[in-house]
Scaffold this motif. Structure first.
Motif, short mmCIF file in Angstrom:
data_model
loop_
_atom_site.label_atom_id
_atom_site.label_comp_id
_atom_site.label_asym_id
_atom_site.label_seq_id
_atom_site.Cartn_x
_atom_site.Cartn_y
_atom_site.Cartn_z
N TYR A 1 10.27 -54.90 -66.20
CA TYR A 1 9.37 -56.00 -65.87
C TYR A 1 10.12 -57.02 -65.02
CZ TYR A 1 5.10 -58.70 -66.49
OH TYR A 1 3.92 -59.36 -66.26
N ARG B 1 6.57 -48.72 -68.81
CA ARG B 1 7.50 -49.82 -68.52
C ARG B 1 8.59 -49.90 -69.60
NH1 ARG B 1 5.52 -55.69 -70.23
NH2 ARG B 1 7.57 -56.47 -70.83
N TRP C 1 2.64 -50.39 -64.11
CA TRP C 1 3.63 -50.51 -65.18
C TRP C 1 3.53 -49.40 -66.22
CZ3 TRP C 1 6.92 -54.16 -63.63
CH2 TRP C 1 6.43 -55.24 -62.89
#
Length: 253
Positions: free
Chosen positions: A138, A117, A114
């Motif tokens: 996400y 992100r 991530w």
């Protein structure tokens, strides 16, 4: 200029993650007490890091935060940062640069999942490898990275740039499966190989300079550009994106 050096202290349980979203340049202006979470325990920053400050400024743009030691389990560094610089001398944990809006993050080791992100702006440079979901949204989100730049000098994991909406991601090595899946915009460049890239994309441009494995049949060849083959799609999604791949280096699904 002001430099804040955070050196990780030895820990009795080094496997425990550290939630450190407060590590941004802005939070080191002044002398307020800062806290992180080690596992389920709230800790003062000084309990886990040796903190050294050099200089004194009132603007985060002029602050450089340096992380040293084993920071591979330190998560969420640079979350929501809007200015200044963070330099990580080794590896970094998950969610580095979450929702980043400005400033610069430089990682001299590897980054966990991530990275960047849903970032909106600024730049991230990772000299090592990046884990899964770099520059992605996400789970449950319909937009990933929306602005800024991510550059990975090594390889990236699966779902690189999933739901990419804006900005640019450049990976100098290989990418895992489903790079650029569900792209809505932006630019994704992979210098190495990729597997099943740009699946269900609707807008944006995905460039793969290495070998493409298992390319979906739902892309329409529309021509060539600078020795590369240009496809339009993903037509299964009525998409208007571009998938650009090297000639003779594509293996269809």
């Amino acid at each position: 200029m002001m430099q804040v050096t955070l050196t990780m202290k030895p820990r009795a349980k080094p496997f425990l993650p550290i939630e450190a979203e407060m590590i941004t340049p802005m939070n080191f202006i002044g002398s307020r007490e800062l806290f992180v979470w080690e596992g389920n325990k709230k800790r003062r920053l000084e309990e886990l890091f040796t903190v050294r400050k050099e200089g004194n400024v009132n603007s985060p743009e002029k602050i450089v935060v340096v992380l040293r030691g084993d920071t591979s389990r330190v998560k969420r560094v640079g979350e929501y940062m809007s200015s200044g610089t963070i330099i990580i001398e080794g590896d970094i944990g998950m969610h580095c640069g979450n929702f980043m809006r400005g400033g610069n993050i430089e990682i001299h080791g590897n980054a966990d999942g991530w990275l960047g992100r849903e970032m909106r702006g600024g730049s991230i440079l990772c000299h090592g490898n990046a884990g899964d979901y770099c520059g992605s949204g996400y789970r449950g989100e319909k937009r990933g990275m929306r602005g800024g730049t991510i550059e990975v000098m090594g390889n990236a994991g699966d779902y690189l740039g999933e739901y990419l909406t804006g900005g640019e991601i450049h990976v100098h090595g290989n990418a895992g499966m489903f790079a650029g899946a569900e792209m809505r915009g932006g630019m994704l460049v992979i210098d190495g190989d990729a597997r099943i890239p740009a699946a269900n994309m609707s807008k944006g441009t995905c460039v793969v300079r290495g070998r493409v494995h298992d390319m979906l049949p739902t892309f329409e060849r529309i021509g060539e550009r600078e020795g590369m083959v240009v496809y339009h799609g993903d037509v299964a999604n009525r998409g208007k994106g571009e998938l650009v791949v090297a000639k003779e280096r594509c293996i269809a699904l």
